[in-house]
Enzyme design. Structure first.
Site, PDB file in Angstrom:
ATOM      1  N   ASP A 155       0.998  -0.930  -0.144  1.00  0.00           N
ATOM      2  CA  ASP A 155       0.126  -0.245  -0.359  1.00  0.00           C
ATOM      3  C   ASP A 155       0.161   1.343  -0.190  1.00  0.00           C
ATOM      4  O   ASP A 155       1.770   1.228   1.016  1.00  0.00           O
ATOM      5  CB  ASP A 155      -0.895   0.177   0.991  1.00  0.00           C
ATOM      6  CG  ASP A 155      -1.495   1.165   1.262  1.00  0.00           C
ATOM      7  OD1 ASP A 155      -2.746   0.922   0.521  1.00  0.00           O
ATOM      8  OD2 ASP A 155      -1.342   2.038   1.888  1.00  0.00           O
ATOM      9  N   GLU A 251      -1.637  -1.868  -6.265  1.00  0.00           N
ATOM     10  CA  GLU A 251      -3.152  -0.983  -6.240  1.00  0.00           C
ATOM     11  C   GLU A 251      -3.193  -0.259  -8.108  1.00  0.00           C
ATOM     12  O   GLU A 251      -1.827   0.042  -8.097  1.00  0.00           O
ATOM     13  CB  GLU A 251      -3.204  -0.133  -5.280  1.00  0.00           C
ATOM     14  CG  GLU A 251      -3.986  -0.486  -4.241  1.00  0.00           C
ATOM     15  CD  GLU A 251      -4.800   0.337  -2.794  1.00  0.00           C
ATOM     16  OE1 GLU A 251      -5.516   0.059  -2.409  1.00  0.00           O
ATOM     17  OE2 GLU A 251      -3.112   1.634  -2.943  1.00  0.00           O
ATOM     18  N   ASP A 333      -3.529   2.529   6.250  1.00  0.00           N
ATOM     19  CA  ASP A 333      -2.697   2.068   5.572  1.00  0.00           C
ATOM     20  C   ASP A 333      -2.377   0.209   5.801  1.00  0.00           C
ATOM     21  O   ASP A 333      -2.041  -0.731   4.788  1.00  0.00           O
ATOM     22  CB  ASP A 333      -1.470   2.184   5.647  1.00  0.00           C
ATOM     23  CG  ASP A 333      -1.184   4.176   5.123  1.00  0.00           C
ATOM     24  OD1 ASP A 333      -2.436   4.209   4.162  1.00  0.00           O
ATOM     25  OD2 ASP A 333      -0.733   4.550   5.552  1.00  0.00           O
TER      26      ASP A 333
END
Length: 414
Positions: A155, A251, A333
């Site tokens: 992340d 992501e 996170d």
């Protein structure tokens, strides 16, 4: 093909046309071929963009390359391209043998062993120095990673450059070096010095003073130092991750949208989210490992990593995730990184990167797991509606509440 036709036409007229006849012999033919190839590539991308065969934003008509703004560069593809035996000199066409600032032993050894072959050399002028880079064809063996069966979810953020959660439950935080933030005070000082000098003026044709050029060089040197430090930090991070884990889940971030936030644009730009994804992808191919990309609308931050409940809203300023269903309290996170790890179990094959033939296409239902897009006004009624002109009955327009993530299909990897 287009570049070859343009070069052929230039070779036909360069001796007869008075615009070129008296000076074209002074330079290497590679200088002209480089410019013609770049122009042909620009027009080709423009044509592909107009025909809808090019991804990304629309490309405009190529503009003339200004002499004052263009970067000096030339690509040599023919002639003598050689690394000298002493490891401190290179030989290029028309330029001859030149000493290098850095040793060339890393390239000289595979070339002498016959495992690498030089294809071309590009010479460019940057920050007051001349650089040469070689394009080499070489055989690369697949390097086995330390933990080929382990999965890590990454992340990306600003406070921590990356939060890593692996399949063994270990969570690590990679600090953000923030090289630019540490040099902002010095950059402001040098920028003020440059502004006080007599700079160039294109309207009047006034040339800059020597003191302005000296101050501008010092400021430019700092900017390049910050860029080099950021690039080195990203390479160290991605190389370390790729040398340890066999599967990496990241992501698909909307970096262009993040840059519209004036409070975070500078930090997001220098964090290099897109560059991290690019490096993880190509370094994963080198090691024969998987790179999984979570869908852009996957709610990694709003999903509880313990029970799977999804929050309808989670503002950016809320840095601690609190689950209303099971009571989990975890850093935002870290929770997102754990959810990315869980996604890898649902995708056992394929690389997961865009364009992979094995990557399935799944629907993206609107709900709590999707960000709300800005509504557009209806042309007839003047009221806001859903994107594309669709409308919903009144009961379904209410905000969705918390629900279990496993009650519907995963918005998987694209």
């Amino acid at each position: 093909m287009v570049a070859a036709r343009v070069a052929k036409e230039f070779n036909r007229i360069k001796t007869a046309d008075p615009r070129f006849a008296h000076w074209w012999r002074e330079n290497s033919k590679e200088a002209y071929n480089t410019g013609l190839a770049n122009a042909a590539a620009a027009f080709d991308q423009y044509a592909r963009s107009r025909q809808g065969r090019r991804k990304g934003r629309r490309v405009g008509v190529p503009r003339r390359k200004a002499k004052r703004n263009g970067r000096l560069a030339c690509r040599f593809t023919t002639g003598t391209l050689r690394i000298e035996q002493d490891g401190r000199h290179v030989t290029l066409p028309r330029l001859g043998t030149m000493r290098t600032h850095e040793p060339t032993a890393k390239l000289l050894v595979p070339v002498q062993a016959g495992t690498a072959r030089i294809l071309s050399a590009t010479v460019r002028h940057q920050r007051g120095r001349w650089f040469v880079s070689f394009q080499v064809e070489t055989a690369r063996d697949i390097t086995r990673v330390a933990r080929p069966d382990a999965v890590v979810g990454i992340d990306l953020g600003i406070k921590h450059l990356a939060v890593l959660a692996d399949s063994d439950g270990e969570i690590r935080c990679e600090p953000n070096p923030q090289h630019l933030h540490g040099m902002l005070k010095i950059l402001r000082f040098h920028s003020r010095r440059v502004s006080r000098r007599q700079g160039p003026d294109r309207r009047t044709g006034h040339k800059p003073s020597k003191r302005w050029e000296k101050a501008n060089r010092e400021r430019t040197k700092l900017h390049h130092r910050v860029a080099d430090l950021c690039t080195d930090a990203l390479h160290q991070l991605t190389t370390r991750v790729r040398a340890e884990y066999g599967t990496v889940v990241i992501e698909d971030l909307n970096v262009a949208g993040m840059l519209r936030n004036r409070r975070l644009a500078r930090r997001v730009a220098y964090a290099g989210f897109g560059e991290i994804r690019r490096q993880l992808t190509y370094k994963g191919r080198r090691n024969g490992c998987r790179t999984l990309v979570a869908g852009r609308w996957y709610p990694s931050s709003k999903t509880c990593s313990n029970c799977g409940a999804v929050k309808a809203k989670l503002p950016l300023h809320v840095r601690v995730f609190t689950c209303d269903a099971c009571g989990l309290v975890l850093d935002r996170d870290e929770n997102a990184a754990r959810n990315l790890v869980a996604l890898a179990a649902a995708r056992p094959t394929g690389t997961g990167v865009a364009g992979d033939q094995d990557t399935p296409r799944v629907s993206k239902p609107r709900g709590a797991d999707r960000k709300t897009r800005r509504q557009r006004l209806d042309r007839d009624t003047g009221r806001g509606g859903r994107a594309g002109g669709a409308s919903l009955p009144h009961p379904r327009q209410k905000e969705a509440g918390d629900r279990r993530q496993d009650t519907e299909a995963h918005p998987l990897l694209r």
